[in-house]
Design an enzyme around this catalytic site. Structure first.
Site, PDB file in Angstrom:
ATOM      1  N   GLU A 140      58.068  29.124  39.557  1.00 14.70           N
ATOM      2  CA  GLU A 140      58.621  27.772  39.656  1.00 14.70           C
ATOM      3  C   GLU A 140      58.422  27.348  41.109  1.00 14.70           C
ATOM      4  OE1 GLU A 140      60.540  25.023  40.465  1.00 14.70           O
ATOM      5  OE2 GLU A 140      62.488  25.563  39.600  1.00 14.70           O
ATOM      6  N   CYS A 188      63.505  20.737  44.189  1.00 14.02           N
ATOM      7  CA  CYS A 188      62.097  20.723  43.785  1.00 14.02           C
ATOM      8  C   CYS A 188      61.762  19.488  42.936  1.00 14.02           C
ATOM      9  CB  CYS A 188      61.705  22.013  43.089  1.00 14.02           C
ATOM     10  SG  CYS A 188      62.755  22.405  41.702  1.00 14.02           S
TER      11      CYS A 188
END
Ligand code: NAD
Length: 478
Positions: free
Chosen positions: A248, A282
């Site tokens: 990720e 993010c």
């Protein structure tokens, strides 16, 4: 207490080499504790403990594992204030956001506790009446997990909960910047009665730990959340060792506002998403791509909204945006703004450090940022917004897909055909249309292109810790 920050085979201890690091409050730059670092022999002990505990944990019925996980989430809820205070002190997010992080983490544990009971395999119709073909879902084995400091509890739980629910044991390396809240999190699992060795927690020099654990014969899977550069490096090491990965990684989220968008709604979401956690998220929007006809008005609303962002110490209830997590992030923001302005971008708000104590950076808006600016290629991971005009929806989609990232994206339009086009055309793991985005436990979240592979959340988040085994069995009666 914090010196005993390593949890290996069911006991808390210091690193065998005596190495420690200081932990700082990013609001005050004061030292608030220390964290022990692991040595190679400690890592070997942690990996062996995970290897030994795996068999028993994997064999435990999923219903029993679910009960223990439910107990862990209940511990987390009852200790919410203690954990949230640690998050705020070490990471710098406002206390109200830290409380939400804790309750969201407990929700993740509950969801995976239940989902672990539904890791169904299947029976595949066979070509012969005497043969039965079964596909079983089995836990992959002991996992090494690397979680980041931006949501230090939530990101750790996003890896621990599905791994345990699937029947895997784990060695988690939590961030050295935020050890206490990670320790408190692991204690919730320990006190729930998770057997010794099933969860192990380590801190230390990240590259030493990842290199050692990836090569360990006990470890079968790596789950990493962090930057693209580190993810790429770990991916190469894992390929060499034939270890499965979930990556990720970073993003550079586009935020498209078309000629037919509701500007009030778009600017409201823009402000809420951009400055949450001081932009260290993010999924944080970075490139605001605004249709020419809406550009001036959007900028007015966005800049006016910034006045309502209250920058201050994380423990002040009036604060809506705390400091950046560490000094390195502050320097990165200063470099990105300086470079963009030098290349011709217009600074509409912020662009500077706030005060001279604590890692505070002003909410920043840069307009007309040229394509050669570093900011147009690098993820700022901080409170900086690029607002650029586009001539139409096609140009917006082209710009959205220009970068090698593809994590989260946002689009605003009141036109159904445009919404359909945007949802299908943007290359990203997630497209939020006319709303904010949150990584909820029940939906998969992950990147495409350089933003990584694999998902966290959703049934996919559990599948990431399972492998398929086929059994073709001839009937005893045949
Ligand atoms: P960084 O890349 O040095 O660190 C990011 C994270 O990766 C940290 O938690 C660190 O402990 C870990 N890490 C670094 N090198 C490692 C290695 N060799 N093995 C294992 N783990 C390693 O950068 P930083 O300044 O701390 O963070 C900024 C960058 O990190 C941002 O640009 C952003 O892209 C990325 N990041 C992403 C997320 C996310 O949620 N996707 C979270 C935090 C940081």
């Amino acid at each position: 207490m914090q010196r005993k920050s390593l949890f290996i085979n069911g006991s808390w201890r210091e690193g065998s080499g005596g190495r420690i690091a200081k932990v700082f409050d990013p609001s005050t730059e004061e030292e608030v504790g220390v964290v022990s670092f692991v040595e190679r022999e400690d890592l070997d002990a942690a990996a062996a403990a995970a290897g030994n505990a795996f068999k028993g944990w994997a064999a435990m019925p999923a219903m029993e594992r679910a009960k223990l996980l439910r107990h862990a989430s209940s511990n987390m809820r009852s200790r919410s204030e203690q954990i949230a205070t640690a998050i705020t002190r070490e990471q710098g997010k406002p206390i109200s956001d830290a409380r939400l992080e804790v309750s969201g983490s407990a929700d993740q544990i509950d969801w995976f506790a239940d989902e672990g009971r539904r890791a169904y395999g299947r029976i595949v119709p066979s070509r012969s009446p005497e043969v039965i073909q079964m596909v079983l879902k089995e836990p992959i084995g002991p996992v090494a997990a690397f979680s980041p400091w931006n949501f230090p509890v939530y990101q750790l739980v996003r890896k621990v909960a599905p791994a345990l629910a699937a029947g895997c044991s784990i060695v988690a390396k939590a961030p050295e910047e935020t050890p206490l809240c990670a320790i408190e999190t692991i204690r919730c699992f320990e006190d729930a009665g998770i057997p010794a060795g099933v969860i192990n927690l380590v801190f230390g020099v990240p590259s030493e730990i990842s290199e050692h654990l990836i090569a360990s014969p006990h470890i079968r899977k790596i789950s990493f959340t962090g930057s693209v550069a580190v993810g790429r490096h770990l991916g190469v090491l894992c390929a060499r060792e034939m270890k499965r990965t979930t990556m990720e990684l970073g993003g550079h989220a586009p935020f498209i506002v078309t000629a037919k968008a509701d500007l009030e709604a778009a600017s409201r979401v823009a402000l809420a998403m951009k400055f949450k956690n001081a932009g260290q998220v993010c999924v944080s929007p970075t490139r605001f791509l605004i249709d020419n006809t809406q550009y001036g008005r959007f900028i007015d609303l966005f800049v006016a909204g910034i006045d309502k962002v209250v920058v201050g110490p994380a423990n002040d209830p009036k604060t809506t945006m705390g400091p950046l997590a560490h000094a390195g992030r502050l320097a990165a923001m200063e470099t990105l703004v300086e470079d963009a302005v030098k290349r011709g971008a217009e600074l509409l708000a912020g662009g500077h450090r706030v005060g001279n104590r604590g890692y505070f950076f002003a909410p920043t808006i840069l307009a007309n940022v040229p394509p050669d600016a570093m900011l147009m290629k690098e993820e700022p991971f901080g409170p900086i917004a690029i607002v650029n005009p586009v001539k139409d929806i096609q140009e917006a989609i082209f710009e959205a897909n220009r970068l090698p990232f593809g994590l989260c994206s946002f689009a605003f339009t009141t036109d159904l055909a445009e919404a359909d086009l945007l949802g299908r055309s943007i290359q990203a793991g997630a497209v939020a249309i006319n709303q904010a985005f949150a990584g909820l436990p029940e939906i998969p979240f992950g990147g495409v292109k350089d933003s990584g592979h694999g998902s966290e959340g959703g049934i996919e988040g559990l599948q990431a810790f399972l492998v398929d085994k086929v059994i073709t069995q001839r009937s005893a009666a045949a």
